[in-house]
Design a protein around this motif. Structure first.
Motif, PDB file in Angstrom:
ATOM      1  N   LEU A 137       0.828  -1.204   0.000  1.00 13.03           N
ATOM      2  CA  LEU A 137       0.000   0.000   0.000  1.00 13.03           C
ATOM      3  C   LEU A 137       0.865   1.258   0.000  1.00 13.03           C
ATOM      4  CD1 LEU A 137      -2.579  -1.231   2.664  1.00 13.03           C
ATOM      5  CD2 LEU A 137      -2.919  -1.147   0.193  1.00 13.03           C
ATOM      6  N   VAL A 138       2.039   1.158   0.587  1.00 18.29           N
ATOM      7  CA  VAL A 138       2.998   2.263   0.532  1.00 18.29           C
ATOM      8  C   VAL A 138       3.569   2.393  -0.879  1.00 18.29           C
ATOM      9  CG1 VAL A 138       5.222   3.112   1.393  1.00 18.29           C
ATOM     10  CG2 VAL A 138       3.598   2.035   2.975  1.00 18.29           C
ATOM     11  N   ASP A 139       3.963   1.260  -1.456  1.00 17.87           N
ATOM     12  CA  ASP A 139       4.660   1.276  -2.748  1.00 17.87           C
ATOM     13  C   ASP A 139       3.762   1.676  -3.912  1.00 17.87           C
ATOM     14  OD1 ASP A 139       6.965   0.484  -1.475  1.00 17.87           O
ATOM     15  OD2 ASP A 139       6.778  -1.640  -2.031  1.00 17.87           O
ATOM     16  N   ILE A 140       2.468   1.376  -3.832  1.00 23.64           N
ATOM     17  CA  ILE A 140       1.597   1.628  -4.981  1.00 23.64           C
ATOM     18  C   ILE A 140       1.440   3.115  -5.262  1.00 23.64           C
ATOM     19  CG2 ILE A 140      -0.595   1.627  -3.711  1.00 23.64           C
ATOM     20  CD1 ILE A 140       0.000   0.008  -7.152  1.00 23.64           C
ATOM     21  N   VAL A 141       1.524   3.953  -4.224  1.00 20.77           N
ATOM     22  CA  VAL A 141       1.317   5.391  -4.426  1.00 20.77           C
ATOM     23  C   VAL A 141       2.610   6.191  -4.345  1.00 20.77           C
ATOM     24  CG1 VAL A 141      -1.077   5.381  -3.651  1.00 20.77           C
ATOM     25  CG2 VAL A 141       0.753   5.731  -1.985  1.00 20.77           C
ATOM     26  N   SER A 142       3.732   5.506  -4.144  1.00 23.87           N
ATOM     27  CA  SER A 142       4.991   6.253  -3.961  1.00 23.87           C
ATOM     28  C   SER A 142       5.378   7.041  -5.201  1.00 23.87           C
ATOM     29  CB  SER A 142       6.118   5.281  -3.580  1.00 23.87           C
ATOM     30  OG  SER A 142       6.380   4.347  -4.615  1.00 23.87           O
ATOM     31  N   GLU A 143       4.953   6.588  -6.383  1.00 21.77           N
ATOM     32  CA  GLU A 143       5.321   7.303  -7.609  1.00 21.77           C
ATOM     33  C   GLU A 143       4.736   8.708  -7.671  1.00 21.77           C
ATOM     34  OE1 GLU A 143       2.938   6.133 -11.289  1.00 21.77           O
ATOM     35  OE2 GLU A 143       2.699   4.353 -10.026  1.00 21.77           O
ATOM     36  N   TRP A 144       3.695   8.978  -6.899  1.00 20.83           N
ATOM     37  CA  TRP A 144       3.059  10.294  -6.923  1.00 20.83           C
ATOM     38  C   TRP A 144       3.641  11.242  -5.876  1.00 20.83           C
ATOM     39  CZ3 TRP A 144       0.456  10.794 -11.207  1.00 20.83           C
ATOM     40  CH2 TRP A 144      -0.190   9.693 -11.768  1.00 20.83           C
ATOM     41  N   GLY A 145       4.526  10.743  -5.009  1.00 21.50           N
ATOM     42  CA  GLY A 145       5.063  11.586  -3.953  1.00 21.50           C
ATOM     43  C   GLY A 145       3.997  12.023  -2.964  1.00 21.50           C
ATOM     44  N   ALA A 146       2.970  11.193  -2.784  1.00 26.55           N
ATOM     45  CA  ALA A 146       1.815  11.574  -1.981  1.00 26.55           C
ATOM     46  C   ALA A 146       2.100  11.467  -0.485  1.00 26.55           C
ATOM     47  CB  ALA A 146       0.613  10.685  -2.327  1.00 26.55           C
ATOM     48  N   ALA A 147       1.475  12.336   0.279  1.00 26.71           N
ATOM     49  CA  ALA A 147       1.408  12.150   1.719  1.00 26.71           C
ATOM     50  C   ALA A 147       0.513  10.954   1.977  1.00 26.71           C
ATOM     51  CB  ALA A 147       0.843  13.406   2.381  1.00 26.71           C
ATOM     52  N   LEU A 148       0.977  10.019   2.792  1.00 24.23           N
ATOM     53  CA  LEU A 148       0.234   8.782   3.016  1.00 24.23           C
ATOM     54  C   LEU A 148      -0.306   8.762   4.439  1.00 24.23           C
ATOM     55  CD1 LEU A 148      -0.626   6.026   1.864  1.00 24.23           C
ATOM     56  CD2 LEU A 148       1.497   5.083   2.797  1.00 24.23           C
ATOM     57  N   MET A 149      -1.634   8.637   4.575  1.00 26.16           N
ATOM     58  CA  MET A 149      -2.282   8.607   5.881  1.00 26.16           C
ATOM     59  C   MET A 149      -2.780   7.200   6.172  1.00 26.16           C
ATOM     60  SD  MET A 149      -4.464  12.164   5.824  1.00 26.16           S
ATOM     61  CE  MET A 149      -3.662  13.723   5.395  1.00 26.16           C
ATOM     62  N   PHE A 150      -2.491   6.702   7.377  1.00 24.01           N
ATOM     63  CA  PHE A 150      -2.901   5.368   7.778  1.00 24.01           C
ATOM     64  C   PHE A 150      -3.062   5.347   9.291  1.00 24.01           C
ATOM     65  CE2 PHE A 150       1.614   5.820   7.179  1.00 24.01           C
ATOM     66  CZ  PHE A 150       2.199   5.284   8.316  1.00 24.01           C
ATOM     67  N   TYR A 151      -3.696   4.291   9.803  1.00 25.79           N
ATOM     68  CA  TYR A 151      -3.955   4.182  11.234  1.00 25.79           C
ATOM     69  C   TYR A 151      -3.367   2.875  11.733  1.00 25.79           C
ATOM     70  CZ  TYR A 151      -6.384   5.135  15.603  1.00 25.79           C
ATOM     71  OH  TYR A 151      -6.669   5.411  16.922  1.00 25.79           O
ATOM     72  N   GLY A 152      -2.115   2.937  12.182  1.00 23.98           N
ATOM     73  CA  GLY A 152      -1.387   1.738  12.549  1.00 23.98           C
ATOM     74  C   GLY A 152      -0.734   1.116  11.331  1.00 23.98           C
ATOM     75  N   MET A 153       0.059   0.056  11.553  1.00 23.52           N
ATOM     76  CA  MET A 153       0.784  -0.547  10.430  1.00 23.52           C
ATOM     77  C   MET A 153       1.277  -1.928  10.826  1.00 23.52           C
ATOM     78  SD  MET A 153       4.181   1.809  10.717  1.00 23.52           S
ATOM     79  CE  MET A 153       4.892   2.096  12.342  1.00 23.52           C
ATOM     80  N   GLN A 154       1.537  -2.727   9.821  1.00 24.25           N
ATOM     81  CA  GLN A 154       2.175  -4.015  10.054  1.00 24.25           C
ATOM     82  C   GLN A 154       3.646  -3.743  10.323  1.00 24.25           C
ATOM     83  OE1 GLN A 154       2.603  -7.354   6.941  1.00 24.25           O
ATOM     84  NE2 GLN A 154       0.826  -7.930   8.159  1.00 24.25           N
ATOM     85  N   ASP A 155       4.148  -4.277  11.426  1.00 19.68           N
ATOM     86  CA  ASP A 155       5.529  -3.948  11.797  1.00 19.68           C
ATOM     87  C   ASP A 155       6.327  -5.182  12.199  1.00 19.68           C
ATOM     88  OD1 ASP A 155       7.200  -1.817  11.625  1.00 19.68           O
ATOM     89  OD2 ASP A 155       6.940  -1.147  13.699  1.00 19.68           O
ATOM     90  N   MET A 156       5.948  -6.363  11.675  1.00 16.90           N
ATOM     91  CA  MET A 156       6.703  -7.575  11.936  1.00 16.90           C
ATOM     92  C   MET A 156       7.928  -7.635  11.035  1.00 16.90           C
ATOM     93  SD  MET A 156       3.537 -10.295  12.286  1.00 16.90           S
ATOM     94  CE  MET A 156       2.677  -9.690  10.827  1.00 16.90           C
ATOM     95  N   LYS A 157       9.007  -8.153  11.561  1.00 19.51           N
ATOM     96  CA  LYS A 157      10.249  -8.213  10.796  1.00 19.51           C
ATOM     97  C   LYS A 157      10.029  -8.957   9.482  1.00 19.51           C
ATOM     98  CE  LYS A 157      15.129  -9.474  11.139  1.00 19.51           C
ATOM     99  NZ  LYS A 157      16.192 -10.083  11.991  1.00 19.51           N
ATOM    100  N   GLY A 158      10.474  -8.357   8.414  1.00 16.87           N
ATOM    101  CA  GLY A 158      10.304  -8.933   7.078  1.00 16.87           C
ATOM    102  C   GLY A 158       9.213  -8.249   6.292  1.00 16.87           C
ATOM    103  N   THR A 159       8.170  -7.777   6.982  1.00 10.64           N
ATOM    104  CA  THR A 159       7.111  -7.005   6.322  1.00 10.64           C
ATOM    105  C   THR A 159       6.829  -5.730   7.118  1.00 10.64           C
ATOM    106  OG1 THR A 159       5.429  -8.338   7.468  1.00 10.64           O
ATOM    107  CG2 THR A 159       6.003  -8.987   5.210  1.00 10.64           C
ATOM    108  N   SER A 160       7.855  -5.213   7.764  1.00  9.36           N
ATOM    109  CA  SER A 160       7.711  -4.014   8.590  1.00  9.36           C
ATOM    110  C   SER A 160       7.618  -2.769   7.720  1.00  9.36           C
ATOM    111  CB  SER A 160       8.904  -3.882   9.539  1.00  9.36           C
ATOM    112  OG  SER A 160       8.951  -2.595  10.123  1.00  9.36           O
ATOM    113  N   VAL A 161       6.527  -2.034   7.878  1.00  8.20           N
ATOM    114  CA  VAL A 161       6.361  -0.788   7.127  1.00  8.20           C
ATOM    115  C   VAL A 161       7.397   0.239   7.551  1.00  8.20           C
ATOM    116  CG1 VAL A 161       4.799   1.152   6.687  1.00  8.20           C
ATOM    117  CG2 VAL A 161       3.918  -1.187   6.703  1.00  8.20           C
ATOM    118  N   SER A 162       7.648   0.355   8.846  1.00  5.59           N
ATOM    119  CA  SER A 162       8.616   1.355   9.315  1.00  5.59           C
ATOM    120  C   SER A 162      10.011   1.056   8.787  1.00  5.59           C
ATOM    121  CB  SER A 162       8.617   1.437  10.847  1.00  5.59           C
ATOM    122  OG  SER A 162       8.910   0.180  11.427  1.00  5.59           O
ATOM    123  N   ASP A 163      10.406  -0.218   8.798  1.00  9.35           N
ATOM    124  CA  ASP A 163      11.719  -0.564   8.230  1.00  9.35           C
ATOM    125  C   ASP A 163      11.760  -0.261   6.741  1.00  9.35           C
ATOM    126  OD1 ASP A 163      12.526  -1.455  10.700  1.00  9.35           O
ATOM    127  OD2 ASP A 163      12.314  -3.596  10.238  1.00  9.35           O
TER     128      ASP A 163
END
Length: 423
Positions: A137-163
């Protein structure tokens, strides 16, 4: 509009949607003999390495939105809101104002999640229900340079959004622009709870949040547009995808407006703020090689760079083209059946990202356009949104102001399985 009248309109819209699916979905179905044909891909429908040359960026045209090709005034920063597609989260808030909406796989059993992208206008009534982030969900809109709003995130090692945002995008974290975790205290004044059940009850005041942002505007790389749209291909008066019994987006072509009216499980896809039915000039299906990290059903891996097949619906016609994207810093280019960059019909666009072999059903009139060589499937039947067998038991949605991700919860799905959603 008072609540009784508002609910009455929604009930009428739902009944109309169900009636439309009892017969073929086209607005002119009575005048056509439609065949429902299943279009599918295979392992060759995606490659991690592009094999075609990527066209240069298109120029920005003054007074024209680079996302819709329609007249646009003022300069707005692109904003993307991760939006819930669960049956209890509909009707979504603010979707009528979105220029582009993406829908991606969330869970192996067929759940999805969407991202609404705004640039021409921000939704005055807010957007949502807002849900947690995943890497795709982060990668699909990154080409637009958009501000991304979300409420919480998956943060397990290997699929961590913050990492991921730190490594792939060199971002310091996920609590400030452009990655805006709305659970942060600074967003508290612009996050509200709605009448929907927890955890589908978070709406964000996009206007309020963005009024505090003073960062430089991103570089925008426009799509190409043409007033003609597709003048070739097979007829496509209907289209639907069945991800699972309670996750069936469908479209029917409206020849008067030259757009596809969208439905979900037979009910009109309307804006929860305004009750307006959402329609799209362009509907695209992107095929890619979806997998699941360590075979964990709730950890999607969705490649969004490389090259893949694209099913393109426009002007009541269908062609099979392709998509190509060099890397996460590049734009996604959609190509027609001849390998030329696609010219979109001016208007809004819905993009479905699916696995390579997902079946897309087309309502085809063999007397119009090219022959569609695909497998016949049964005429669609109306699909009521099933009720869960018991009350969901997620832990309470944390209040805004917490900097942590919500604890895991679960609900029993309609196939008697357990879906774990780490929102």
């Amino acid at each position: 509009m008072d609540n009784n009248k508002r609910y009455g309109i929604r009930l009428l819209a739902l009944l109309l949607g169900m009636v439309m699916l009892l017969a073929p979905l086209s607005a002119l179905a009575a005048e056509r003999e439609l065949k429902h044909l299943g279009v599918a891909g295979d392992k060759s429908s995606y490659s991690a390495t592009p094999s075609v040359s990527i066209p240069p960026n298109n120029p920005i045209i003054d007074g024209i939105s680079p996302l819709t090709g329609l007249p646009s005034t003022g300069i707005l920063r692109p904003v993307a809101v991760i939006t819930d597609t669960h049956p209890k989260a509909r009707d979504n808030y603010g979707v009528f104002d979105a220029d582009i909406i993406y829908e991606l796989p969330l869970h192996k059993l067929g759940e999805t999640r969407s991202v609404a992208l705004y640039m021409s206008a921000y939704p005055a009534g807010g957007a949502g229900p807002v849900r947690s982030a995943r890497i795709p969900l982060v990668d699909i809109v990154s080409e637009w340079g958009a501000a991304l709003m979300f409420y919480g995130m998956q943060d397990m090692k290997g699929t961590s959004v913050s990492d991921h945002v730190k490594e792939a995008y060199k971002s310091p974290g996920t609590n400030s622009y452009p990655y805006m975790n709305l659970m942060g205290r600074i967003y508290l004044p612009n996050v509200e709870r709605t009448r929907y059940s927890n955890p589908h009850n978070v709406r964000v005041n996009v206007v309020g949040v963005m009024s505090e942002i003073n960062e430089p505007l991103p570089n925008i790389r426009p799509w190409r547009f043409s007033e003609e749209g597709l003048d070739r291909g097979a007829s496509a008066y209907e289209m639907y995808i069945e991800h699972r019994p309670d996750t069936i987006p469908s479209y029917q072509y409206n020849e008067l407006t030259r757009t596809y009216d969208r439905y979900y499980n037979g009910a009109p896809f309307v804006d929860g703020n305004t009750d307006r039915h959402c329609t799209f000039a362009n509907v695209i299906v992107m095929r890619t090689d979806v997998s699941w990290f360590r075979n964990n059903n709730q950890r999607p891996v969705v490649p969004l760079t490389g090259q893949g097949v694209a099913e393109i619906f426009m002007n009541g016609r269908y062609i099979r083209g392709s998509w190509v994207r060099a890397d996460l810093g590049s734009r996604t280019v959609f190509l027609d059946e001849n390998g030329q960059e696609l010219s979109f019909l001016p208007g809004k666009t819905f993009i479905h990202v699916v696995h390579v072999d997902t079946i897309v059903v087309v309502g085809n009139d063999a007397s119009v356009g090219d022959v569609l060589d695909a497998k016949p499937v049964p005429t669609p039947k109306p699909t009521r949104t099933p009720k869960p067998t018991r009350t969901p038991r997620p832990t309470r949605t944390p209040k805004p102001g917490s900097e942590t991700t919500p604890a895991p919860g679960s609900y029993e799905d309609d196939d008697k399985g357990i879906i774990i959603d780490d929102d």
